[in-house]
Design a protein around this motif. Structure first.
Motif, short mmCIF file in Angstrom:
data_model
loop_
_atom_site.label_atom_id
_atom_site.label_comp_id
_atom_site.label_asym_id
_atom_site.label_seq_id
_atom_site.Cartn_x
_atom_site.Cartn_y
_atom_site.Cartn_z
N ALA A 218 0.82 -1.21 0.00
CA ALA A 218 0.00 0.00 0.00
C ALA A 218 0.85 1.26 0.00
O ALA A 218 0.46 2.29 -0.55
N ASP B 160 -10.20 -3.79 -5.22
CA ASP B 160 -9.95 -4.72 -4.12
C ASP B 160 -8.80 -4.15 -3.31
O ASP B 160 -8.24 -3.10 -3.66
N GLU B 161 -8.43 -4.81 -2.22
CA GLU B 161 -7.28 -4.35 -1.46
C GLU B 161 -6.05 -4.30 -2.34
O GLU B 161 -5.73 -5.27 -3.04
N ASN B 162 -5.39 -3.15 -2.33
CA ASN B 162 -4.19 -2.92 -3.14
C ASN B 162 -4.43 -3.03 -4.64
O ASN B 162 -3.49 -3.20 -5.42
N ASP C 292 -2.84 -1.24 5.24
CA ASP C 292 -3.16 -2.65 4.98
C ASP C 292 -3.75 -2.86 3.58
O ASP C 292 -4.13 -3.98 3.22
N GLY C 293 -3.85 -1.78 2.79
CA GLY C 293 -4.35 -1.88 1.43
C GLY C 293 -5.83 -1.58 1.28
O GLY C 293 -6.33 -1.52 0.16
N SER C 294 -6.53 -1.36 2.38
CA SER C 294 -7.94 -1.01 2.30
C SER C 294 -8.11 0.49 2.09
O SER C 294 -7.21 1.29 2.38
N TYR D 175 -5.38 3.10 3.69
CA TYR D 175 -4.71 2.54 4.86
C TYR D 175 -3.50 1.70 4.45
O TYR D 175 -3.41 1.22 3.31
N VAL E 5 -11.70 1.85 -6.18
CA VAL E 5 -11.16 0.69 -5.47
C VAL E 5 -11.80 -0.56 -6.03
O VAL E 5 -13.03 -0.70 -6.02
#
Length: 321
Positions: free
Chosen positions: A112, A247-249, A179-181, A177, A245
């Motif tokens: 991230a 997905d995460e990252n 954490d990738g969110s 964030y 967005v």
């Protein structure tokens, strides 16, 4: 990505417009206040790089450094550096006066912290501007878009690269964030310190959110981001800069060109939201648009900014080489 039809730039146009604005302000009431508030640079931090180095946590700074130190490669319209990839493409829809042209950057982050922010002239404050490409070049960016133009206003929560710069909640923001969110949030119900404690890496303060839970947000055609002097409406068919967005990252950035009949008329908020939904975004957020809308990739501006050339802005989001 087709770049063969790129038009001739007209960088003088911005200077002429700015000069005309000065004349108008000087000739009107409250001229001194207006010039000071909207034109004169107010530098709060003169060396952002040094400030971030002194204020970043050692673990976060290490992660960010690790994500950008290895050498990446560009092949065609794709950049790859380990697990971080950026793929840029052009999309053209419609014909004649209904033509819409936009540029899509599909970005997968290995970490991230690989998505970074940078300020014009490596300074923080109001009315400090450079073009997106100049800021990108100064930070060895392979990919960049204009940010939220934080420097036009003195409100909003500004966290960049894990460091707090401003904590004056005012509107609907977007937070990335570590954490990738990524989440849309109400700036007025939290603080920069609370966000940082929860792992905030970057925040954006413009809006509105145009997609949430994969659905177009109701009422986006009526939203006003700011009503202070000098702000133009964000409604109607306009050039747009959008972040989504998947997905995460996994992010998608879109720059829609506009105000150019036959090439690209621009899009409404609802049309912008539909573009993001079609690209698979579950969340999407509107950034500073109009003449600011700029996408930079592999050493050049790939879109056609509506001013005939790049307009200065106060910040960018970028991926370093």
């Amino acid at each position: 990505m087709d770049t063969t039809s790129r038009r001739r730039r007209h960088p003088l146009r911005n200077s002429l417009i700015a000069g005309g604005l000065v004349v108008l302000l000087v000739g009107g009431g409250g001229a001194a206040w207006a010039v000071d508030r909207f034109l004169i640079e107010h530098v709060e931090i003169s060396d952002v790089s040094e400030y971030e180095a002194a204020n970043s946590s050692s673990s976060t700074a290490s992660e960010a450094g690790t994500s950008t130190e290895t050498e990446g490669t560009v092949t065609g319209s794709t950049y790859a550096n380990g697990e971080t990839t950026v793929t840029v493409s052009q999309v053209v829809t419609g014909t004649g006066d209904d033509t819409v042209t936009y540029y899509v950057a599909d970005v997968v982050l290995g970490d991230a912290a690989a998505l970074r922010s940078a300020f014009a002239k490596d300074q923080f404050g109001e009315n400090i501007t450079e073009t997106t490409s100049a800021i990108a070049d100064a930070n060895d960016a392979v990919f960049a878009i204009n940010g939220d133009y934080y420097g036009f206003r003195d409100t909003g929560i500004v966290i960049r690269n894990g460091v707090v710069y401003r904590d004056v909640g005012a509107r609907e923001g977007l937070v990335f964030y570590t954490d990738g969110s990524v989440a849309v949030y109400d700036e007025t119900t939290t603080s920069a310190d609370e966000l940082l404690a929860a792992g905030a890496w970057n925040t954006l303060s413009f809006g509105p959110a145009i997609v949430q839970d994969g659905q177009i947000v109701d009422g986006i055609e009526d939203v006003e981001v700011d009503t202070n002097f000098g702000n133009h409406s964000i409604q109607g068919e306009q050039p747009r800069t959008l972040v989504g967005v998947i997905d995460e990252n996994h992010l998608v950035f879109v720059v829609v060109d506009g105000r150019d009949s036959g090439y690209s008329r621009g899009v409404t908020m609802t049309e912008a939201a539909q573009i993001m939904v079609d690209l698979g975004a579950t969340t999407a957020y509107n950034l500073d648009g109009g003449g600011s809308s700029t996408m930079y990739f592999d050493g050049e501006v790939v879109n056609q900014p509506s001013n005939g050339g790049e307009r200065g802005t106060s910040d960018i989001l970028y991926i370093a080489e």
